[in-house]
Design a protein around this motif. Sequence first.
Motif, PDB file in Angstrom:
ATOM      1  N   VAL A  34      44.908  45.029  30.501  1.00 35.42           N
ATOM      2  CA  VAL A  34      43.990  44.773  31.616  1.00 35.42           C
ATOM      3  C   VAL A  34      44.748  44.980  32.925  1.00 35.42           C
ATOM      4  O   VAL A  34      45.807  44.388  33.139  1.00 35.42           O
ATOM      5  CB  VAL A  34      43.406  43.344  31.549  1.00 35.42           C
ATOM      6  CG1 VAL A  34      42.434  43.109  32.708  1.00 35.42           C
ATOM      7  CG2 VAL A  34      42.687  43.113  30.219  1.00 35.42           C
ATOM      8  N   SER A  35      44.213  45.869  33.769  1.00 33.31           N
ATOM      9  CA  SER A  35      44.806  46.141  35.083  1.00 33.31           C
ATOM     10  C   SER A  35      43.941  45.479  36.140  1.00 33.31           C
ATOM     11  O   SER A  35      42.720  45.623  36.115  1.00 33.31           O
ATOM     12  CB  SER A  35      44.841  47.645  35.366  1.00 33.31           C
ATOM     13  OG  SER A  35      45.397  48.327  34.275  1.00 33.31           O
ATOM     14  N   VAL A  36      44.571  44.757  37.043  1.00 32.80           N
ATOM     15  CA  VAL A  36      43.815  44.009  38.051  1.00 32.80           C
ATOM     16  C   VAL A  36      44.380  44.294  39.447  1.00 32.80           C
ATOM     17  O   VAL A  36      45.592  44.210  39.654  1.00 32.80           O
ATOM     18  CB  VAL A  36      43.881  42.492  37.776  1.00 32.80           C
ATOM     19  CG1 VAL A  36      43.125  41.714  38.848  1.00 32.80           C
ATOM     20  CG2 VAL A  36      43.312  42.159  36.398  1.00 32.80           C
ATOM     21  N   SER A  37      43.495  44.644  40.375  1.00 35.77           N
ATOM     22  CA  SER A  37      43.886  44.764  41.786  1.00 35.77           C
ATOM     23  C   SER A  37      43.034  43.811  42.602  1.00 35.77           C
ATOM     24  O   SER A  37      41.804  43.798  42.456  1.00 35.77           O
ATOM     25  CB  SER A  37      43.635  46.186  42.300  1.00 35.77           C
ATOM     26  OG  SER A  37      44.373  47.103  41.550  1.00 35.77           O
ATOM     27  N   ALA A  38      43.682  43.034  43.459  1.00 39.86           N
ATOM     28  CA  ALA A  38      42.924  42.115  44.321  1.00 39.86           C
ATOM     29  C   ALA A  38      42.146  42.932  45.353  1.00 39.86           C
ATOM     30  O   ALA A  38      42.579  44.013  45.766  1.00 39.86           O
ATOM     31  CB  ALA A  38      43.887  41.164  45.016  1.00 39.86           C
ATOM     32  N   ARG A  39      40.966  42.432  45.698  1.00 39.71           N
ATOM     33  CA  ARG A  39      40.140  43.102  46.708  1.00 39.71           C
ATOM     34  C   ARG A  39      40.123  42.282  47.995  1.00 39.71           C
ATOM     35  O   ARG A  39      40.522  41.120  48.003  1.00 39.71           O
ATOM     36  CB  ARG A  39      38.700  43.217  46.194  1.00 39.71           C
ATOM     37  CG  ARG A  39      38.510  44.167  45.033  1.00 39.71           C
ATOM     38  CD  ARG A  39      37.101  44.045  44.484  1.00 39.71           C
ATOM     39  NE  ARG A  39      36.088  44.363  45.471  1.00 39.71           N
ATOM     40  CZ  ARG A  39      35.380  45.489  45.489  1.00 39.71           C
ATOM     41  NH1 ARG A  39      35.579  46.395  44.549  1.00 39.71           N
ATOM     42  NH2 ARG A  39      34.472  45.699  46.422  1.00 39.71           N
ATOM     43  N   ASP A  40      39.603  42.903  49.048  1.00 45.95           N
ATOM     44  CA  ASP A  40      39.517  42.189  50.328  1.00 45.95           C
ATOM     45  C   ASP A  40      38.293  41.286  50.383  1.00 45.95           C
ATOM     46  O   ASP A  40      38.171  40.458  51.269  1.00 45.95           O
ATOM     47  CB  ASP A  40      39.409  43.192  51.491  1.00 45.95           C
ATOM     48  CG  ASP A  40      40.670  43.992  51.618  1.00 45.95           C
ATOM     49  OD1 ASP A  40      41.707  43.508  51.113  1.00 45.95           O
ATOM     50  OD2 ASP A  40      40.616  45.102  52.182  1.00 45.95           O
TER      51      ASP A  40
END
Length: 358
Positions: A35-41
């Motif tokens: 699982v790849s996760v990038s935080a959003r604004d």
Amino acid sequence: MTVSSAPGKVYLFGEHAVVYGEPAVPCAVERRATVSVSARDDDHVRVRAEDLSLNGFTVEYSGSTGNHPDVDVPTPLVEAAMGYIDAAVAQARDAADAPDAGFDITVKSDIPLGAGLGSSAAVVVAGIDAATRELGVELSPREIADRAYRAEHEVQDGQASRADTFCSAMGGAVRVEGDDCRTIDAPPLPFVIGFDGGAGDTGALVSGVRALREEYDFAADTVSTIGDIVRRGEDLLADADPEEPSEALLSELGRFMNFNHGLLEALGVSSRSLDSMVWAAREAGAYGAKLTGAGGGGCIVALDPTPETQTALRFTPGCEDAFRAELATEGVRVEEPPASAASAESNVGDDQSPEGSA
Ligand SMILES: Nc1ncnc2c1ncn2[C@@H]1O[C@H](COP(=O)(O)OP(=O)(O)OP(=O)(O)O)[C@@H](O)[C@H]1O
Ligand SMILES: C[C@@](O)(CCO)CC(=O)[O-]
């Protein structure tokens, strides 16, 4: 971007009975969900489940529960998948005390869905690990296991034990009895997995066993007899050489696996294809074979250090895939983001399909 992976598992012994407080011994195997996760604004959650294979076809969807997938897939199936991701996101937000955190999430998995190899637990464990790290919080594997259990428990309407999630988070062989979860030593066991290409409905199968157990004393006794097998099985493992399984150990573990399968069959959670694969493995000389996980369809696990069982399974009607599975000594772990991470991330952002906030 933070990338985490977590392994699937096979049950050496004890599925279903573990739901009623009996012990179980699942073993992590080298098939992983990543699982790849990038935080959003913002507080939105966008999910891409690239290889979510449901009933033999592939669906790619974006957005949160309630949004429409990109292809025509029954809504309940998509909602089921989103339920696990949403529950993992809720746990990560809670752990990081960041209720408004938003994420772009990509799920990839080489664990067949609903097939007894713990695909949902691996997705939830890897998802919580990646999302919390992305928010700057590092949880121990035990804390991840605990939160993943709470997530599964919620999605599965209270019908989940700690076994799958603890095993996926910790790796190796584990022993779970109620809330008591431990890692145990086990030698490298020669697992061979047969997969019928299908899936079982975990909730319905667990409910079926519950109903039988409530109606008939002998069904309740069957469940506690599975617990007896597990206790004897773990005694064998405790006395074993952790480096190398002896012939005597494999032979007795296999006998117990056969017994365990018979009792699961009696509880109504096997199927024709699972039974065929179990028998093909036994006739090919495996020490023992049983269904693994919830049953109803999906996978069997056999013990055989030779290539015979895998070959026999490949020629068994109803068996779609047969492979050897190493014990995964590592549970949840951080992975290097792939070189293509930047472009994959921007693809998620470019997607025109609806976006939801969870
Ligand atoms: N790659 C994935 N992407 C998104 N969701 C997934 C993925 N893999 C599994 N899931 C979710 O997990 C569900 C399957 O979980 P379920 O608990 O029914 O079976 P399992 O964990 O594979 O098998 P068992 O519990 O018998 O070991 C899928 O229907 C889907 O909702
Ligand atoms: C059938 C079951 O025992 C195992 C599913 O992998 C259910 C559970 O333990 O949550």
